[in-house]
Design a protein around this motif. Structure first.
Motif, PDB file in Angstrom:
ATOM      1  N   VAL A  15       0.856  -1.191   0.000  1.00  0.00           N
ATOM      2  CA  VAL A  15       0.000   0.000   0.000  1.00  0.00           C
ATOM      3  C   VAL A  15       0.891   1.240   0.000  1.00  0.00           C
ATOM      4  N   ASP A  17       0.806   5.370  -1.794  1.00  0.00           N
ATOM      5  CA  ASP A  17       0.018   6.304  -2.616  1.00  0.00           C
ATOM      6  C   ASP A  17       0.829   6.988  -3.714  1.00  0.00           C
ATOM      7  N   THR A  19       2.908   6.543  -6.925  1.00  0.00           N
ATOM      8  CA  THR A  19       3.117   5.483  -7.916  1.00  0.00           C
ATOM      9  C   THR A  19       4.588   5.211  -8.206  1.00  0.00           C
ATOM     10  N   THR A  40      -1.704  -4.591  -4.875  1.00  0.00           N
ATOM     11  CA  THR A  40      -1.246  -3.267  -4.477  1.00  0.00           C
ATOM     12  C   THR A  40      -2.445  -2.348  -4.344  1.00  0.00           C
ATOM     13  N   ALA A  41      -2.254  -1.252  -3.632  1.00  0.00           N
ATOM     14  CA  ALA A  41      -3.304  -0.243  -3.496  1.00  0.00           C
ATOM     15  C   ALA A  41      -2.661   1.112  -3.307  1.00  0.00           C
ATOM     16  N   SER A  43      -4.366   3.587  -1.807  1.00  0.00           N
ATOM     17  CA  SER A  43      -5.031   4.217  -0.656  1.00  0.00           C
ATOM     18  C   SER A  43      -5.418   3.153   0.360  1.00  0.00           C
ATOM     19  N   GLU A  45      -8.353   2.920   1.778  1.00  0.00           N
ATOM     20  CA  GLU A  45      -9.698   2.445   1.475  1.00  0.00           C
ATOM     21  C   GLU A  45      -9.663   1.314   0.445  1.00  0.00           C
ATOM     22  N   ALA A  46      -8.822   1.485  -0.586  1.00  0.00           N
ATOM     23  CA  ALA A  46      -8.697   0.450  -1.619  1.00  0.00           C
ATOM     24  C   ALA A  46      -8.076  -0.821  -1.035  1.00  0.00           C
ATOM     25  N   ALA A  47      -7.131  -0.647  -0.131  1.00  0.00           N
ATOM     26  CA  ALA A  47      -6.487  -1.800   0.491  1.00  0.00           C
ATOM     27  C   ALA A  47      -7.487  -2.640   1.273  1.00  0.00           C
ATOM     28  N   GLU A  49     -10.556  -3.031   0.718  1.00  0.00           N
ATOM     29  CA  GLU A  49     -11.426  -3.759  -0.198  1.00  0.00           C
ATOM     30  C   GLU A  49     -10.721  -4.993  -0.769  1.00  0.00           C
ATOM     31  N   GLU A  50      -9.410  -4.857  -0.983  1.00  0.00           N
ATOM     32  CA  GLU A  50      -8.662  -5.925  -1.644  1.00  0.00           C
ATOM     33  C   GLU A  50      -8.142  -7.005  -0.696  1.00  0.00           C
TER      34      GLU A  50
END
Length: 246
Positions: A15, A17, A19, A40-41, A43, A45-47, A49-50
């Motif tokens: 994780v 932010d 790139t 990978t994420a 953010s 929030e995205a992490a 979810e994954e």
């Protein structure tokens, strides 16, 4: 003769932010056969979810994420998936956040720019149930205890003249020594000094010619005697009391 089955690669989720930094981390990690990147994420929030979808063993987590902080992500992941180990990436001026992340459940931290071999070693260490601490932040973490390193001399009488093994301790002597900090053994002090230098459990076992199980037992004794719960606090308390130096 049956062939030995190679251990499965450690499943790592990254994780970050930025790139450019993320791509660099992936380049460093993907070449190692003991590691497999499962996701990978960009953010927190995205992490979140994954993580349940890819089931990582270790989460490499940037502390300075936008919106949802690395501390919040750590707290949420450990509450929902306690088996996932979290390794924090940080910078020098985030020592207050590092301590909060450790309290939230992170298994250790690395400074950004840490060489690839040290990152791999840290991933393996936390996956095996260990903790990772880098000495470069240890003194800076002292401020969170709101005290300066203890400059008073360490009592030498009980240490310099230890009782003979055959001499039993009397109840009176036991009661008299009770208010004092129970001293670390020479081996425990030696191990704590190694930890302060950033040495992993595996390295300490090799350097001290002990098993990793014995190292873990010594760590438990150190934590109990210093009344702490992890490496960060143990090193910081050891420095504060003048038991070790960095």
């Amino acid at each position: 003769m049956t062939e030995a089955i190679a251990p499965s690669p450690i499943r790592v989720f990254v994780v970050e932010d930025q790139t450019k930094i993320l791509k660099n981390q992936l380049r460093l990690l993907e070449s190692n056969q003991d590691i497999t990147i499962v996701g990978t994420a960009l953010s927190g929030e995205a992490a979140l979810e994954e993580v349940p979808r890819v089931t990582p063993d270790v989460l490499l987590l940037d502390l300075g994420l936008p919106r949802m902080s690395g501390i919040d992500v750590t707290r949420e992941v450990k509450a929902r998936w306690p088996q996932v180990e979290i390794l924090i990436f940080t910078i020098f001026d985030e020592e207050d956040k590092v301590l909060e992340a450790v309290k939230a459940g992170a298994s250790g931290y690395l400074l950004k720019g840490t060489p690839a071999d040290k990152i791999i070693e840290a991933i393996k260490e936390v996956r095996a149930g260990g903790t990772v601490i880098q000495p470069s932040l240890a003194r800076r973490l002292l401020r969170h205890f709101r005290v300066e390193p203890d400059s008073s001399p360490v009592p030498t009488e009980p240490v310099a003249s230890p009782p003979a093994p055959a001499a039993p301790e009397t109840p009176a002597a036991s009661e008299a020594s009770e208010p004092l900090l129970k001293p670390l053994s020479n081996r425990e002090t030696e191990l704590l000094q190694l930890i302060a230098k950033g040495v992993s459990n595996s390295e300490a076992a090799r350097l001290l010619n002990l098993s990793k199980a014995t190292i873990r037992t010594h760590l438990e004794h150190i934590y109990r005697k210093l009344e702490v719960t992890n490496r960060v606090e143990a090193v910081t308390e050891g420095i504060r009391k003048g038991l070790i130096s960095v």
